[in-house]
Write a protein that holds these residues in place. Sequence first.
Motif, short mmCIF file in Angstrom:
data_model
loop_
_atom_site.label_atom_id
_atom_site.label_comp_id
_atom_site.label_asym_id
_atom_site.label_seq_id
_atom_site.Cartn_x
_atom_site.Cartn_y
_atom_site.Cartn_z
N THR A 1 0.97 -1.11 -0.03
CA THR A 1 -0.26 0.09 0.02
C THR A 1 0.91 1.16 -0.01
O THR A 1 2.08 1.11 0.33
N ASP B 1 2.56 1.70 3.26
CA ASP B 1 4.00 0.78 3.39
C ASP B 1 5.07 1.20 2.88
O ASP B 1 6.06 1.13 3.34
N TYR C 1 2.36 5.81 -6.95
CA TYR C 1 1.79 4.47 -6.34
C TYR C 1 0.63 4.76 -5.80
O TYR C 1 -0.62 3.81 -6.08
N GLU C 2 0.31 5.73 -5.05
CA GLU C 2 -1.11 6.05 -4.51
C GLU C 2 -2.11 6.26 -5.65
O GLU C 2 -3.32 5.93 -5.42
N TYR D 1 -2.82 2.97 -7.07
CA TYR D 1 -3.67 2.41 -6.21
C TYR D 1 -5.14 2.53 -6.25
O TYR D 1 -5.99 1.89 -6.01
N ARG D 2 -5.26 3.78 -6.30
CA ARG D 2 -6.55 4.38 -5.96
C ARG D 2 -7.38 3.99 -7.36
O ARG D 2 -8.66 3.85 -7.43
N ILE E 1 -8.36 0.41 -7.43
CA ILE E 1 -9.74 0.44 -6.64
C ILE E 1 -10.85 0.78 -7.34
O ILE E 1 -11.85 0.16 -7.46
#
Length: 150
Positions: free
Chosen positions: A3, A6, A35-36, A39-40, A43
């Motif tokens: 994540t 992390d 990465y965020e 990642y979003r 999702i």
Amino acid sequence: MLTPLDIHSKEFKRSFRGYNEEEVDEFLDRVIKDYETLYRENIDLKETIERLNSKLEHYQHMENTLHSTLVIAQETAEEVKLNAKKETELMIKEAEIRAQRLVDEGMSKVRKMTGEYEELKKQSQVFRTRLRTLLQAQMEMLNNAEEDEN
């Protein structure tokens, strides 16, 4: 799966000839941001896929229902056609039977009337024969009466 938290919380050990700490931190910040974002997006894409799969299932169910309805409608139409054909055939047979009965009744009446006509003809002949015989007898009596008078 890592994540963004992390990556952000990861601590590296210091070493004597290690990398420049500021450069590593700046690079990690950029990696964390990218990465965020990924990642979003991942999702969001998973949620979109779930939503689309749900809609797809709904539409597939509707398609199956429509298909079933169409099959039932076709079967019903065939059944209605068969029933109409059977009913028509039955009506034709009933009409033929009634027509034959009427023809038979008509023929029976014709035979009966023909018999009655023949009987009346015979009776008429018998009556004429009797009348002729009676008239002849009366004529003979008149002739005999005239002869007696003369």
